[in-house]
Design a protein around this motif. Sequence first.
Motif, short mmCIF file in Angstrom:
data_model
loop_
_atom_site.label_atom_id
_atom_site.label_comp_id
_atom_site.label_asym_id
_atom_site.label_seq_id
_atom_site.Cartn_x
_atom_site.Cartn_y
_atom_site.Cartn_z
N UNK B 109 0.83 -1.20 0.00
CA UNK B 109 0.00 0.00 0.00
C UNK B 109 0.87 1.26 0.00
N UNK B 110 1.89 1.28 0.84
CA UNK B 110 2.81 2.42 0.90
C UNK B 110 3.53 2.61 -0.43
N UNK B 113 1.60 4.45 -3.13
CA UNK B 113 1.43 5.87 -2.82
C UNK B 113 2.67 6.69 -3.13
N UNK B 114 3.77 6.01 -3.41
CA UNK B 114 5.00 6.70 -3.78
C UNK B 114 5.43 6.38 -5.20
N UNK B 174 -3.50 11.38 -6.86
CA UNK B 174 -3.36 11.77 -5.46
C UNK B 174 -4.64 11.33 -4.74
N UNK B 175 -4.46 10.42 -3.81
CA UNK B 175 -5.59 9.87 -3.05
C UNK B 175 -6.45 10.92 -2.38
N UNK B 176 -5.79 11.88 -1.79
CA UNK B 176 -6.54 12.86 -0.98
C UNK B 176 -7.48 13.67 -1.87
N UNK B 177 -6.99 14.09 -3.03
CA UNK B 177 -7.86 14.82 -3.97
C UNK B 177 -9.09 13.99 -4.33
N UNK B 179 -10.45 11.55 -2.63
CA UNK B 179 -11.34 11.38 -1.48
C UNK B 179 -12.13 12.65 -1.20
N UNK B 180 -11.48 13.79 -1.37
CA UNK B 180 -12.17 15.05 -1.04
C UNK B 180 -13.34 15.32 -1.98
N UNK B 182 -15.56 13.34 -2.12
CA UNK B 182 -16.64 12.77 -1.31
C UNK B 182 -16.84 13.54 -0.01
N UNK B 186 -18.76 12.36 3.47
CA UNK B 186 -18.01 12.14 4.72
C UNK B 186 -18.65 12.95 5.85
#
Lengths: 468, 206
Positions: B109-110, B113-114, B174-177, B179-180, B182, B186
């Motif tokens: 998983x790590x 992400x890189x 980018x995961x965070x983008x 997710x945001x 949603x 959330x």
Amino acid sequence: MAPRTLYDKIWDDHVVDTQPDGTCLLYIDRHLVHEVTSPQAFEGLRVAHRKVHAPQKTLAVVDHNVPTTDRSHGIDDPESALQVATLARNAEEFGVEYYNELDSRQGIVHVVGPEQGFTLPGMTIVCGDSHTSTHGAFGALAHGIGTSEVEHVLATQTLVQNKAKNMRVIVDGQLPEGVGAKDIILAIIGEIGTAGGTGHVIEYAGEAIRSLSMEGRMTVCNMSIEGGARAGLIAPDEKTFAYILGKPKAPTGEQLEQALAYWKTLFSDEGAHFDKEIRLDAANLPPIVSWGTSPEDVVAVTGTVPDPEAIADENKRSSKRRALDYMGLKPGTPITDIPLDKIFIGSCTNGRIEDLRTVATMVAGKTVAPSIKLAMIVPGSGLVKAQAEAEGLDAIFKAAGFEWREPGCSMCLAMNADRLDPGERCASTSNRNFEGRQGFKGRTHLVSPAMAAAAAIAGRFVDIRTLG
Amino acid sequence: MQPFTRLEARACPLGLANVDTDQLIPARFMSRPRTAGYGTFLLHDLRFGPDGAPVPGFVLDDPRRAGARILVARRNFGTGSSREAAVYALVDYGIACVIAPSFGDIFASNAVKNGLLPATVTEDDAESLLAAIEAEPETPVCVDLTAQTIAAGDRAIAFAIDPVRRLQLLNGWDDIDLTLRHAAEIAAFARTRRTEAPWIVPGHGG
């Protein structure tokens, strides 16, 4: 509704969104943060002008690299000092509650969470540390994450996850005298191997698991990751509820009643499907000692160092040969003939009050063997330390020749000054015997607190069942 | 994050099983800021002796492997600690793909992400690939994420990767983008949970 496992239930209650490919967005109830795996995550937030999404669900504490000697005058090592100062600054800037190295509540993050009532049944809990599985002892879905995921949780209070498979480990029967939670989990890992639980969440069940105290259950869940599983779980029961009652952050009054009603639904339904299941009989378990450089390399204290030449698979044979070479051991050597240099009692596996009480019972009125260069006891938290001192355990330890230290991760991973020198051999209550884990070329034997205590007195391993 | 589609580079054979993240980067280096790079810490205690001198013949320092961007290892690569620093060490050294029969869950998983590809192959394919790159150190290996294939000389093998991770790597997402997008769901989820289970909000004691 079809029967569900405990894992299924907690998972279902936290899904925010499901994509067509099955990927889920999982809500995270609690996030524990420490100094080593968080700096880049906070920096990422800063660069992207993001805030911590839910600071009140986040708790920060220093544990990995703090010295375990007196730190009231600051931290000497400049790199450690900087990392600790960085966490303090990040916690302040992002509004996260933080226990610094002088706070009485400070300690190893996996000891602190339960102690504060921050860890509760039915929750999703994450931390940038693989031993987050510890919190599964409360029937919480808890697992380790990397720094990118730490940043993701800080920013969104969620994680992108695929559901794992269900695995159950049933430990029947009653443990014999002298055999404890650590022996159970080492035996399980020996049985399934370090990749046996990969891709799974392990639920521990059976009479022997139910009989364990909360401390013992934490020891078992703690090492789920050594069996390859990111998370371990034990269904909560009256012992769990009794432990939580009165903890600083635990619910009270009407909210406690509501919580209890929900917590009592947290068990695997009759007929729920497990993808994998194994059974062990506690009555047959001996005290266990690891002999190699993987937590699956375990043997009974009455056994001998195994012979790699007996292994049929060539790769496995050469890897075990290499492990013996690293450990400086010869096949056929009785485990009780292995002399030791250092003793480490502590860590998120075995640094709780019950562990220390066991050690005190074993060493009261006795003296650490002269051949032992250092025997150290590192309490898991400031509260564990205070409790032990209130019970007079520290006096017993010091009289026996142990060093009594300040709380932290210490020699479990040798980030601070507590480490083995090359070639030194240690009986350790920690969780990993990897090459170099406790110091460059250091040699680790994983054991229970009772076994480590007895080894300190004898200077070598002893079968504690034979002690009067 | 840079998208990963296809990589052609030399490969390093690391014929070990259970290469844990403590070996990938010993904990004592994790207090260092990453600004100077973590590449020199990669497999540090296997590469360097007690005096800091390189261990003769260690595969990473073999001149024939210079510029290698692929690592081939045996089963259960990246087991153990969740430290993303293990991935930083690989990436900063220049490794962009690890090929092995299995990986530790958190490591895989790590890695993604890189932008590091964890390519899962069968035990047999791992062995044949190890043998091939041992025999011909300078022959480049080609990893194609779109086709999920690895080519080494005249050998072509398939590899497996979780489809979601594959998409993340291919797109450099980018995961965070993501997710945001949603964010509203959330917030609604948190509100509902607070109403249905008010005990979930931490107490203020202590």
